[in-house]
Write a protein that holds these residues in place. Structure first.
Motif, PDB file in Angstrom:
ATOM      1  N   MET A 292       0.827  -1.208   0.000  1.00  0.00           N
ATOM      2  CA  MET A 292       0.000   0.000   0.000  1.00  0.00           C
ATOM      3  C   MET A 292       0.862   1.259   0.000  1.00  0.00           C
ATOM      4  O   MET A 292       0.501   2.268  -0.617  1.00  0.00           O
ATOM      5  N   VAL A 293       2.005   1.200   0.699  1.00  0.00           N
ATOM      6  CA  VAL A 293       2.910   2.350   0.687  1.00  0.00           C
ATOM      7  C   VAL A 293       3.445   2.582  -0.726  1.00  0.00           C
ATOM      8  O   VAL A 293       3.524   3.722  -1.209  1.00  0.00           O
ATOM      9  N   VAL A 294       3.820   1.499  -1.401  1.00  0.00           N
ATOM     10  CA  VAL A 294       4.325   1.610  -2.770  1.00  0.00           C
ATOM     11  C   VAL A 294       3.271   2.226  -3.677  1.00  0.00           C
ATOM     12  O   VAL A 294       3.558   3.112  -4.510  1.00  0.00           O
ATOM     13  N   THR A 295       2.028   1.774  -3.546  1.00  0.00           N
ATOM     14  CA  THR A 295       0.933   2.335  -4.353  1.00  0.00           C
ATOM     15  C   THR A 295       0.754   3.821  -4.059  1.00  0.00           C
ATOM     16  O   THR A 295       0.517   4.635  -4.967  1.00  0.00           O
ATOM     17  N   ASP A 296       0.880   4.176  -2.769  1.00  0.00           N
ATOM     18  CA  ASP A 296       0.690   5.567  -2.362  1.00  0.00           C
ATOM     19  C   ASP A 296       1.844   6.460  -2.832  1.00  0.00           C
ATOM     20  O   ASP A 296       1.665   7.666  -3.048  1.00  0.00           O
ATOM     21  N   LYS A 297       3.026   5.882  -2.991  1.00  0.00           N
ATOM     22  CA  LYS A 297       4.231   6.662  -3.301  1.00  0.00           C
ATOM     23  C   LYS A 297       4.686   6.504  -4.757  1.00  0.00           C
ATOM     24  O   LYS A 297       5.847   6.782  -5.072  1.00  0.00           O
ATOM     25  N   LYS A 298       3.800   6.063  -5.621  1.00  0.00           N
ATOM     26  CA  LYS A 298       4.212   5.853  -7.014  1.00  0.00           C
ATOM     27  C   LYS A 298       4.773   7.123  -7.651  1.00  0.00           C
ATOM     28  O   LYS A 298       5.763   7.081  -8.387  1.00  0.00           O
ATOM     29  N   ALA A 299       4.130   8.240  -7.376  1.00  0.00           N
ATOM     30  CA  ALA A 299       4.609   9.506  -7.958  1.00  0.00           C
ATOM     31  C   ALA A 299       6.004   9.837  -7.445  1.00  0.00           C
ATOM     32  O   ALA A 299       6.893  10.258  -8.199  1.00  0.00           O
ATOM     33  N   ASP A 300       6.235   9.652  -6.159  1.00  0.00           N
ATOM     34  CA  ASP A 300       7.559   9.916  -5.590  1.00  0.00           C
ATOM     35  C   ASP A 300       8.609   8.991  -6.201  1.00  0.00           C
ATOM     36  O   ASP A 300       9.742   9.401  -6.473  1.00  0.00           O
ATOM     37  N   ILE A 301       8.222   7.724  -6.392  1.00  0.00           N
ATOM     38  CA  ILE A 301       9.153   6.755  -6.983  1.00  0.00           C
ATOM     39  C   ILE A 301       9.527   7.189  -8.403  1.00  0.00           C
ATOM     40  O   ILE A 301      10.694   7.137  -8.806  1.00  0.00           O
ATOM     41  N   ALA A 302       8.509   7.621  -9.164  1.00  0.00           N
ATOM     42  CA  ALA A 302       8.760   8.065 -10.543  1.00  0.00           C
ATOM     43  C   ALA A 302       9.700   9.259 -10.579  1.00  0.00           C
ATOM     44  O   ALA A 302      10.617   9.330 -11.422  1.00  0.00           O
ATOM     45  N   ILE A 303       9.516  10.211  -9.661  1.00  0.00           N
ATOM     46  CA  ILE A 303      10.394  11.388  -9.623  1.00  0.00           C
ATOM     47  C   ILE A 303      11.826  10.974  -9.295  1.00  0.00           C
ATOM     48  O   ILE A 303      12.787  11.455  -9.907  1.00  0.00           O
ATOM     49  N   LEU A 304      11.968  10.061  -8.318  1.00  0.00           N
ATOM     50  CA  LEU A 304      13.305   9.598  -7.966  1.00  0.00           C
ATOM     51  C   LEU A 304      13.982   8.896  -9.141  1.00  0.00           C
ATOM     52  O   LEU A 304      15.183   9.049  -9.365  1.00  0.00           O
ATOM     53  N   ARG A 305      13.175   8.129  -9.890  1.00  0.00           N
ATOM     54  CA  ARG A 305      13.746   7.443 -11.053  1.00  0.00           C
ATOM     55  C   ARG A 305      14.211   8.443 -12.115  1.00  0.00           C
ATOM     56  O   ARG A 305      15.273   8.273 -12.723  1.00  0.00           O
ATOM     57  N   THR A 306      13.405   9.484 -12.344  1.00  0.00           N
ATOM     58  CA  THR A 306      13.779  10.486 -13.360  1.00  0.00           C
ATOM     59  C   THR A 306      14.996  11.295 -12.926  1.00  0.00           C
ATOM     60  O   THR A 306      15.713  11.858 -13.756  1.00  0.00           O
ATOM     61  N   MET A 307      15.227  11.346 -11.606  1.00  0.00           N
ATOM     62  CA  MET A 307      16.396  12.071 -11.094  1.00  0.00           C
ATOM     63  C   MET A 307      17.639  11.195 -11.094  1.00  0.00           C
ATOM     64  O   MET A 307      18.714  11.647 -10.689  1.00  0.00           O
ATOM     65  N   GLY A 308      17.474   9.912 -11.517  1.00  0.00           N
ATOM     66  CA  GLY A 308      18.654   9.073 -11.685  1.00  0.00           C
ATOM     67  C   GLY A 308      18.809   7.948 -10.690  1.00  0.00           C
ATOM     68  O   GLY A 308      19.799   7.215 -10.757  1.00  0.00           O
ATOM     69  N   MET A 309      17.866   7.780  -9.757  1.00  0.00           N
ATOM     70  CA  MET A 309      17.993   6.676  -8.811  1.00  0.00           C
ATOM     71  C   MET A 309      17.752   5.346  -9.526  1.00  0.00           C
ATOM     72  O   MET A 309      16.798   5.214 -10.299  1.00  0.00           O
ATOM     73  N   THR A 310      18.564   4.369  -9.251  1.00  0.00           N
ATOM     74  CA  THR A 310      18.468   3.062  -9.908  1.00  0.00           C
ATOM     75  C   THR A 310      17.363   2.210  -9.282  1.00  0.00           C
ATOM     76  O   THR A 310      16.925   2.476  -8.150  1.00  0.00           O
ATOM     77  N   PRO A 311      16.892   1.172 -10.004  1.00  0.00           N
ATOM     78  CA  PRO A 311      15.915   0.246  -9.398  1.00  0.00           C
ATOM     79  C   PRO A 311      16.414  -0.365  -8.090  1.00  0.00           C
ATOM     80  O   PRO A 311      15.635  -0.558  -7.157  1.00  0.00           O
ATOM     81  N   ALA A 312      17.723  -0.666  -8.030  1.00  0.00           N
ATOM     82  CA  ALA A 312      18.276  -1.215  -6.789  1.00  0.00           C
ATOM     83  C   ALA A 312      18.162  -0.201  -5.646  1.00  0.00           C
ATOM     84  O   ALA A 312      17.879  -0.568  -4.495  1.00  0.00           O
ATOM     85  N   GLY A 313      18.358   1.066  -5.953  1.00  0.00           N
ATOM     86  CA  GLY A 313      18.209   2.096  -4.934  1.00  0.00           C
ATOM     87  C   GLY A 313      16.780   2.203  -4.450  1.00  0.00           C
ATOM     88  O   GLY A 313      16.530   2.391  -3.251  1.00  0.00           O
ATOM     89  N   ILE A 314      15.802   2.106  -5.390  1.00  0.00           N
ATOM     90  CA  ILE A 314      14.387   2.135  -5.006  1.00  0.00           C
ATOM     91  C   ILE A 314      14.064   0.936  -4.107  1.00  0.00           C
ATOM     92  O   ILE A 314      13.376   1.066  -3.091  1.00  0.00           O
ATOM     93  N   VAL A 404       8.213   0.123 -10.997  1.00  0.00           N
ATOM     94  CA  VAL A 404       7.314   1.220 -11.373  1.00  0.00           C
ATOM     95  C   VAL A 404       7.930   2.000 -12.543  1.00  0.00           C
ATOM     96  O   VAL A 404       9.103   2.383 -12.495  1.00  0.00           O
ATOM     97  N   GLN A 405       7.103   2.228 -13.573  1.00  0.00           N
ATOM     98  CA  GLN A 405       7.549   2.984 -14.753  1.00  0.00           C
ATOM     99  C   GLN A 405       7.228   4.468 -14.560  1.00  0.00           C
ATOM    100  O   GLN A 405       6.071   4.816 -14.301  1.00  0.00           O
ATOM    101  N   PRO A 406       8.219   5.356 -14.631  1.00  0.00           N
ATOM    102  CA  PRO A 406       7.974   6.783 -14.378  1.00  0.00           C
ATOM    103  C   PRO A 406       6.886   7.370 -15.261  1.00  0.00           C
ATOM    104  O   PRO A 406       6.020   8.133 -14.786  1.00  0.00           O
ATOM    105  N   ALA A 407       6.884   7.032 -16.554  1.00  0.00           N
ATOM    106  CA  ALA A 407       5.884   7.616 -17.477  1.00  0.00           C
ATOM    107  C   ALA A 407       4.478   7.209 -17.079  1.00  0.00           C
ATOM    108  O   ALA A 407       3.553   8.049 -17.063  1.00  0.00           O
ATOM    109  N   GLU A 408       4.303   5.941 -16.708  1.00  0.00           N
ATOM    110  CA  GLU A 408       2.973   5.461 -16.300  1.00  0.00           C
ATOM    111  C   GLU A 408       2.538   6.094 -14.990  1.00  0.00           C
ATOM    112  O   GLU A 408       1.385   6.464 -14.796  1.00  0.00           O
ATOM    113  N   ALA A 409       3.458   6.238 -14.048  1.00  0.00           N
ATOM    114  CA  ALA A 409       3.110   6.767 -12.732  1.00  0.00           C
ATOM    115  C   ALA A 409       2.756   8.250 -12.783  1.00  0.00           C
ATOM    116  O   ALA A 409       1.911   8.732 -12.013  1.00  0.00           O
ATOM    117  N   LEU A 410       3.410   9.017 -13.701  1.00  0.00           N
ATOM    118  CA  LEU A 410       3.199  10.463 -13.762  1.00  0.00           C
ATOM    119  C   LEU A 410       2.158  10.883 -14.795  1.00  0.00           C
ATOM    120  O   LEU A 410       1.913  12.062 -14.986  1.00  0.00           O
TER     121      LEU A 410
END
Length: 413
Positions: A292-314, A404-410
């Motif tokens: 549920m936290v992951v679902t709630d934070k999808k937008a945050d995850i997408a932003i972190l990914r676009t800023m360069g954080m790797t899947p391992a970091g997520i 999580v795919q940034p384009a889909e989440a945002l």
């Protein structure tokens, strides 16, 4: 900024207030469930260790750890005792004779195990002297035919100190009047209470009196051996028998009472496994909370990914977040479990005083209190299992977050 970044974000997510209060509630329930499960498991295992200790001290404090005996009796039991005492694992030696028979008194009949002992040496191999309610072992004098009974056995026969009781053996004696059972009158000179079934079946007489009853003269049937380490008893008995000439046989507690302690150990294992499922359910509640936290934070995850954080970091972010819940719940539960296990007897006494009732009656159980023995191995196993399961439960939600795919989440933000 605090480094590494994944740890900083994971801890920030854990401490931050969420828009969805239901997610916070699920996380709190997961931690409370883990605390409760670990605490109960440590406490229950400690109580079972306590019962095991009490049974071991009381029953194996009365019955022989090992014996070396001869079917014809031992005139030289002191020589055998000297050989036994030369073994460094032996802590006490005493002669004994035994027979199964019946006791009759005041019209009542009860089966019993008649044990011939030497009052001088018996305290070296038995705890009986510490649990005497009336009289003493020294009251057993050769030729006077005194007898010491368990408190429950004396109560069933309805006899008191100084009363006479008849010992009847199943072996028949031929007399001019015909075939008669072998019997002898004894005088009650003491009673004891150690608990368990021994109080209703165990009797003590002088070994020379037992020898006359069994037609052994002044011989003893064998030598009883007390060892320093219980589980070394079979090996020690065999070593002593090999040091003696032929004609002797050995027996140890694993043959007479081993099944009882194996059953206790199996019961502890099974209850431990069942209670471990409670810990597992609480640990895997972390899965639903993190999903549920992951679902709630999808937008945050997408932003972190676009800023360069790797899947391992997520993945690391959410493993850290779930790990805080799991590690915190396990450590708190372990601490509370240790505290409760060390004080369970006092807690139960307080509850009994408040409710004016007794959970363990001395008339029914062999002890009237709840024993506890905290063992480091139990604490480490339970704590380690709780940590492992709680950390394992974070892997799937963290993997979902890394996918999580940034384009889909945002798209709809």
């Amino acid at each position: 900024m605090f480094r590494p970044l994944s740890v900083f974000i994971g801890l920030r997510y854990t401490a931050a207030k969420r828009r969805n209060h239901f997610i916070s509630f699920i996380s709190l329930v997961s931690m409370l469930g883990l605390i409760l499960g670990v605490m109960v498991l440590i406490t229950v295992l400690s109580v079972m260790n306590g019962f095991d200790r009490e049974l071991r001290e009381r029953i194996l404090g009365m019955v022989p750890h090992a014996v070396v005996e001869s079917p014809e009796g031992m005139e030289d039991w002191r020589d055998v005792a000297r050989v036994a005492e030369s073994n460094p694992m032996v802590t006490g030696v005493a002669p004994f004779s035994r027979a199964e028979g019946m006791l009759t008194g005041r019209g009542e009949v009860q089966g019993a195990l008649i044990n011939g002992v030497d009052p001088e040496h018996e305290p070296d191999v038995s705890i009986i002297q510490k649990h005497m309610n009336n009289g003493s072992l020294s009251d057993l004098q050769a030729g006077e035919f005194g007898i010491i009974l368990g408190e429950a056995l004396a109560r069933r026969l309805g006899i008191r100190m100084g009363d006479r009781v008849t010992v009847v053996l199943p072996e028949a004696s031929v007399s001019p009047a015909g075939v008669l059972p072998r019997m002898k009158r004894f005088t009650l000179v003491g009673t004891f209470s150690v608990g368990a079934e021994l109080d209703s079946s165990y009797t003590l007489v002088h070994y020379k009196d037992a020898g006359k009853l069994l037609r052994l003269g002044d011989k003893a049937q064998g030598v009883r051996i007390q060892v320093e380490e219980l589980f070394q008893a079979p090996r020690v008995a065999n070593q002593i028998a090999q040091s003696l000439p032929g004609g002797y046989r050995t027996m140890n507690w694993t043959q007479t009472h081993g099944n009882l302690f194996q059953a206790i150990q199996m019961e502890k294992t099974m209850i431990g496994l069942l209670l471990m499922f409670i810990v597992a359910v609480a640990a895997f509640n972390i899965v639903s909370a993190l999903v549920m936290v992951v679902t709630d934070k999808k937008a945050d995850i997408a932003i972190l990914r676009t800023m360069g954080m790797t899947p391992a970091g997520i993945m690391a972010v959410f493993i850290i977040q779930g790990g805080v819940i799991g590690v915190g719940g396990t450590l708190i539960g372990t601490g509370l479990g240790v505290l409760l296990a060390l004080n369970i007897s006092s807690v139960i006494e307080w509850i009994e005083s408040v409710l004016s009732m007794q959970f363990l009656s001395a008339d029914v159980y062999f002890i009237s209190y709840l024993p506890s023995e905290l063992q480091l191995n139990d604490v480490l196993i339970v704590g380690g299992a709780g940590l492992a399961m709680s950390l394992l439960a974070t892997i799937y939600p963290a993997w979902r977050a890394s996918r999580v795919q940034p384009a889909e989440a945002l798209r709809y933000e």
